[in-house]
Design a protein around this motif. Structure first.
Motif, PDB file in Angstrom:
ATOM      1  N   MET A  57     113.806  11.592  -7.459  1.00  0.00           N
ATOM      2  CA  MET A  57     113.454  10.185  -7.380  1.00  0.00           C
ATOM      3  C   MET A  57     114.403   9.433  -6.469  1.00  0.00           C
ATOM      4  O   MET A  57     114.071   8.381  -5.936  1.00  0.00           O
ATOM      5  N   SER A  58     115.617   9.972  -6.262  1.00  0.00           N
ATOM      6  CA  SER A  58     116.575   9.255  -5.427  1.00  0.00           C
ATOM      7  C   SER A  58     117.430  10.240  -4.652  1.00  0.00           C
ATOM      8  O   SER A  58     117.509  11.416  -4.971  1.00  0.00           O
ATOM      9  N   SER A  59     118.066   9.725  -3.611  1.00  0.00           N
ATOM     10  CA  SER A  59     118.949  10.540  -2.781  1.00  0.00           C
ATOM     11  C   SER A  59     120.199   9.738  -2.464  1.00  0.00           C
ATOM     12  O   SER A  59     120.119   8.550  -2.170  1.00  0.00           O
ATOM     13  N   THR A  60     121.353  10.394  -2.513  1.00  0.00           N
ATOM     14  CA  THR A  60     122.619   9.715  -2.244  1.00  0.00           C
ATOM     15  C   THR A  60     123.231  10.267  -0.965  1.00  0.00           C
ATOM     16  O   THR A  60     123.251  11.471  -0.754  1.00  0.00           O
ATOM     17  N   SER A  61     123.716   9.405  -0.108  1.00  0.00           N
ATOM     18  CA  SER A  61     124.363   9.837   1.128  1.00  0.00           C
ATOM     19  C   SER A  61     125.872   9.754   0.969  1.00  0.00           C
ATOM     20  O   SER A  61     126.400   9.216  -0.003  1.00  0.00           O
ATOM     21  N   GLN A  62     126.583  10.283   1.972  1.00  0.00           N
ATOM     22  CA  GLN A  62     128.043  10.238   1.930  1.00  0.00           C
ATOM     23  C   GLN A  62     128.554   8.803   1.953  1.00  0.00           C
ATOM     24  O   GLN A  62     129.617   8.507   1.423  1.00  0.00           O
ATOM     25  N   GLU A  63     127.770   7.904   2.574  1.00  0.00           N
ATOM     26  CA  GLU A  63     128.201   6.514   2.635  1.00  0.00           C
ATOM     27  C   GLU A  63     128.015   5.788   1.306  1.00  0.00           C
ATOM     28  O   GLU A  63     128.435   4.640   1.164  1.00  0.00           O
ATOM     29  N   GLY A  64     127.343   6.414   0.360  1.00  0.00           N
ATOM     30  CA  GLY A  64     127.150   5.812  -0.949  1.00  0.00           C
ATOM     31  C   GLY A  64     125.827   5.118  -1.126  1.00  0.00           C
ATOM     32  O   GLY A  64     125.511   4.632  -2.220  1.00  0.00           O
ATOM     33  N   ALA A  65     125.023   5.022  -0.098  1.00  0.00           N
ATOM     34  CA  ALA A  65     123.702   4.402  -0.230  1.00  0.00           C
ATOM     35  C   ALA A  65     122.789   5.293  -1.055  1.00  0.00           C
ATOM     36  O   ALA A  65     122.764   6.513  -0.883  1.00  0.00           O
ATOM     37  N   ILE A  66     122.055   4.686  -1.968  1.00  0.00           N
ATOM     38  CA  ILE A  66     121.126   5.421  -2.825  1.00  0.00           C
ATOM     39  C   ILE A  66     119.717   4.868  -2.595  1.00  0.00           C
ATOM     40  O   ILE A  66     119.457   3.689  -2.831  1.00  0.00           O
ATOM     41  N   LEU A  67     118.818   5.722  -2.114  1.00  0.00           N
ATOM     42  CA  LEU A  67     117.420   5.364  -1.910  1.00  0.00           C
ATOM     43  C   LEU A  67     116.600   5.956  -3.051  1.00  0.00           C
ATOM     44  O   LEU A  67     116.665   7.159  -3.300  1.00  0.00           O
ATOM     45  N   SER A  68     115.857   5.113  -3.758  1.00  0.00           N
ATOM     46  CA  SER A  68     115.027   5.615  -4.847  1.00  0.00           C
ATOM     47  C   SER A  68     113.567   5.295  -4.575  1.00  0.00           C
ATOM     48  O   SER A  68     113.236   4.191  -4.127  1.00  0.00           O
ATOM     49  N   VAL A  69     112.719   6.278  -4.814  1.00  0.00           N
ATOM     50  CA  VAL A  69     111.265   6.140  -4.679  1.00  0.00           C
ATOM     51  C   VAL A  69     110.657   6.596  -6.002  1.00  0.00           C
ATOM     52  O   VAL A  69     110.813   7.745  -6.399  1.00  0.00           O
ATOM     53  N   ASN A  70     109.982   5.682  -6.666  1.00  0.00           N
ATOM     54  CA  ASN A  70     109.486   5.967  -8.005  1.00  0.00           C
ATOM     55  C   ASN A  70     108.011   5.543  -8.139  1.00  0.00           C
ATOM     56  O   ASN A  70     107.692   4.383  -7.905  1.00  0.00           O
ATOM     57  N   PRO A  71     107.110   6.511  -8.448  1.00  0.00           N
ATOM     58  CA  PRO A  71     107.361   7.932  -8.706  1.00  0.00           C
ATOM     59  C   PRO A  71     107.533   8.709  -7.405  1.00  0.00           C
ATOM     60  O   PRO A  71     107.080   8.274  -6.350  1.00  0.00           O
TER      61      PRO A  71
END
Length: 377
Positions: free
Chosen positions: A1-15
């Motif tokens: 549902m989400s992905s975290t990058s090294q920069e700390g940004a978290i993108l979530s797509v639900n569902p």
């Protein structure tokens, strides 16, 4: 549902995975307060043609972006548009501008990569080989077939197509689903109808399997046989079926509603109220067709011939309107008011006037105003 990058940004797509017509919630967190970012969606069709969309956002004081409630500041759309990254997908800058998305294999989902990038970027920059890596990205699946939906190839007498059945024992309401002069077999609408509880027969009528390669005179017997197939199926309700058609499929659906008593509902999408180009044979009688005529065609700066209007002579079409008063079906006309190829609004108006003059009560018309993005066709 989400992905975290090294920069700390978290993108979530639900569902993360859903049906093609279902909404999703897209959010980004872990950004800097008021940081400018670009949200980017990207996918390819069966021909490997690249489609994309992008939108510019500005994070709030907490470093968050919520597409459901926040405005896009630029890109392919502006303002609050929760499904904008899907609704505005278009050919990427390196693709032919007027390419249409092509989907044949409905048993596999569309894979949409959604990513977030630092800054407000252009489409050209996003597609460049020198583009920097996104802050975060997620692959989202959009399915045409719900779990448990069955696809059954159909070879019944002369009938060719594919039947889509919802999960469960049924019986389900049946519908015959047709498209226009693109030919072949288009299944994506039937797959979605089955996902919503309809037994839907995607019906081919030329350039498929052993059917004629080109358009010839239509015979209502072929479409009546398709209805017969549906009504004989153990998982289809036997009191009647619906017919839905787009463009040329629209007047075929009306013909079915008029001449096949078992068709009790008809949806005509950007279609005609009289046979177009090719007549319809009903036993020994042929209902003649009118010729499509473009009043004016211009050549765009990209070399595309664009019809500015397609307006058949009203008096001619009025003489050729199918005898819809003979039908016991309920009619629904859906019209794209900005359609540059089919004068569907005129045909819907003629059908309305014709049916009203015969005291017909089961008619609904929906006008859909297609808003052009950036004034482009």
């Amino acid at each position: 549902m989400s992905s975290t990058s090294q920069e700390g940004a978290i993108l979530s797509v639900n569902p993360l995975s859903c049906l093609h017509d279902e909404p999703v919630c897209i959010k980004v967190s872990g950004l800097k307060p008021n940081q400018d970012v670009t949200l980017h969606s990207s996918m390819k069709d069966v021909r490997n043609i690249h489609f994309m969309s992008y939108a510019h956002y500005r994070a709030d004081g907490n470093g968050e972006v919520d597409v459901d409630v926040m405005e896009s500041l630029g890109g392919e759309y502006e303002g609050v548009f929760p499904m904008g990254l899907f609704g505005s997908l278009a050919p990427a800058p390196n693709e032919y501008k007027y390419t249409r998305f092509f989907k044949r294999d409905v048993e596999n989902p569309n894979l949409v990569t959604i990513s977030v990038h630092d800054g407000h970027l252009s489409a050209e920059t996003l597609c460049s080989s020198e583009a920097s890596k996104p802050l975060s990205s997620v692959v989202h699946e959009r399915h045409y077939m719900a779990p448990g939906v069955q696809r059954i190839p159909v070879r019944y007498g002369k009938v060719r197509g594919a039947l889509f059945l919802p999960p469960g024992d049924g019986p389900f309401p049946g519908v015959v689903d047709m498209f226009g002069t693109a030919g072949g077999l288009l299944e994506f609408r039937s797959a979605q109808l089955a996902s919503r509880g309809f037994a839907s027969l995607a019906l081919a009528f030329f350039n498929y399997d052993d059917l004629p390669k080109g358009l010839e005179e239509f015979d209502i017997a072929y479409f009546e046989e398709a209805v017969e197939y549906l009504l004989k199926h153990e998982k289809v309700l036997d009191f009647g079926v619906g017919a839905i058609g787009t463009s040329k499929g629209g007047d075929l659906a009306i013909s079915m509603a008029v001449f096949v008593p078992s068709v009790i509902a008809c949806v005509c999408i950007n279609g005609y109220c009289a046979p177009a180009e090719i007549g319809m044979r009903v036993k020994d009688h042929v209902y003649p067709a009118f010729d499509l005529r473009y009043d004016y065609i211009r050549l765009t700066d990209t070399g595309v011939m664009m019809p500015l209007s397609c307006r058949p002579e009203r008096k001619l079409v009025e003489k050729l309107v199918l005898p819809m008063e003979k039908s016991r079906a309920a009619f629904l006309f859906i019209v794209g008011a900005d359609d540059r190829d089919v004068a569907s609004e005129i045909h819907a108006q003629l059908a309305h006037r014709y049916l009203a003059s015969h005291s017909y009560k089961f008619l609904v018309m929906v006008w859909v105003l297609l808003v052009q993005a950036k004034g482009e066709i």
